[in-house]
Design a protein around this motif. Structure first.
Motif, PDB file in Angstrom:
ATOM      1  N   THR A   1       0.691  -1.212  -0.050  1.00 19.19           N
ATOM      2  CA  THR A   1      -0.018   0.077   0.025  1.00 19.19           C
ATOM      3  C   THR A   1       0.975   1.237   0.154  1.00 19.19           C
ATOM      4  OG1 THR A   1      -1.789  -1.232   1.207  1.00 19.19           O
ATOM      5  CG2 THR A   1      -1.928   1.110   1.271  1.00 19.19           C
TER       6      THR A   1
ATOM      7  N   GLU B   1      -0.910  -5.375  -5.915  1.00 18.33           N
ATOM      8  CA  GLU B   1      -0.857  -6.887  -5.424  1.00 18.33           C
ATOM      9  C   GLU B   1      -0.539  -7.618  -6.873  1.00 18.33           C
ATOM     10  OE1 GLU B   1      -3.242 -10.605  -3.350  1.00 18.33           O
ATOM     11  OE2 GLU B   1      -4.064  -8.519  -3.410  1.00 18.33           O
TER      12      GLU B   1
ATOM     13  N   GLU C   1      -4.093   6.948  -2.474  1.00 14.99           N
ATOM     14  CA  GLU C   1      -3.678   5.618  -1.791  1.00 14.99           C
ATOM     15  C   GLU C   1      -3.777   4.649  -2.710  1.00 14.99           C
ATOM     16  OE1 GLU C   1      -4.285   4.354   2.479  1.00 14.99           O
ATOM     17  OE2 GLU C   1      -5.326   2.851   1.544  1.00 14.99           O
TER      18      GLU C   1
ATOM     19  N   VAL D   1      -3.132   0.383  -3.706  1.00 16.83           N
ATOM     20  CA  VAL D   1      -2.930  -0.753  -3.282  1.00 16.83           C
ATOM     21  C   VAL D   1      -2.634  -1.635  -4.290  1.00 16.83           C
ATOM     22  CG1 VAL D   1      -4.078  -2.879  -2.305  1.00 16.83           C
ATOM     23  CG2 VAL D   1      -4.764  -0.614  -1.436  1.00 16.83           C
TER      24      VAL D   1
END
Length: 162
Positions: free
Chosen positions: A106, A121, A117, A119
């Motif tokens: 993050t 993955e 922000e 995130v």
């Protein structure tokens, strides 16, 4: 003769005892290599409070490509600004798990009068990465933009001197 029986008993006891398994060797760490990278980003979702169907259709599927010199810290974390661009700058890692070819992080960034922000993955090798990215931009405490991207990257060599 007594010494013989003691020896035989110890030898038999040794045969019946289970041997401890050999400790497992840990695989060598997978670390992203610093250098010149080409990052490709495809928008898979784009939402604002007042988006029209036409704007959404125009944005989704948009592809961009950037050639960047990416530094990798001693902790194995690639430069956060490189991963966030163009959705943020002056980024820092809020948290990260980067090991064994798996990347979860993050990022907190500044973004045009507010913050963003991200995130991230996905998976990586020393010279490639494939990540999903989800970003929320906030201005004045309100979410003004949410995007998702497919991000892929390939290391193309060393950075130019200078």
């Amino acid at each position: 003769m007594r010494g013989y029986w003691t020896f035989a008993a110890l030898a038999l006891a040794g045969c019946s005892a289970e041997q401890a398994p050999a400790p497992e060797q840990e695989d060598a760490p997978i670390v992203l290599k610093a250098g010149q990278w080409t990052l490709s980003r495809t928008i898979t979702g784009y939402n604002t409070p007042d988006i029209t169907a036409e704007d959404y259709a125009r944005m989704v599927g948009t592809k961009t490509e950037a050639k960047l010199c990416i530094a990798v810290g001693k902790d194995g974390r690639p430069d956060a600004d490189a991963l966030a661009r163009p959705e943020g700058k002056d980024c820092t890692y809020k948290d990260a798990s980067i090991r064994k070819g798996r990347f979860i992080a993050t990022l907190a960034c500044k973004a045009d009068g507010g913050t963003s922000e991200l995130v991230l993955e996905g998976n990586y090798t020393p010279e490639s990465l494939t990540l999903g990215s989800s970003m929320t931009k906030t201005v004045g405490g309100k979410a003004v933009l949410r995007t998702t991207h497919d991000l892929s990257g390939k290391r193309t060599g060393d950075c130019a001197a200078g």
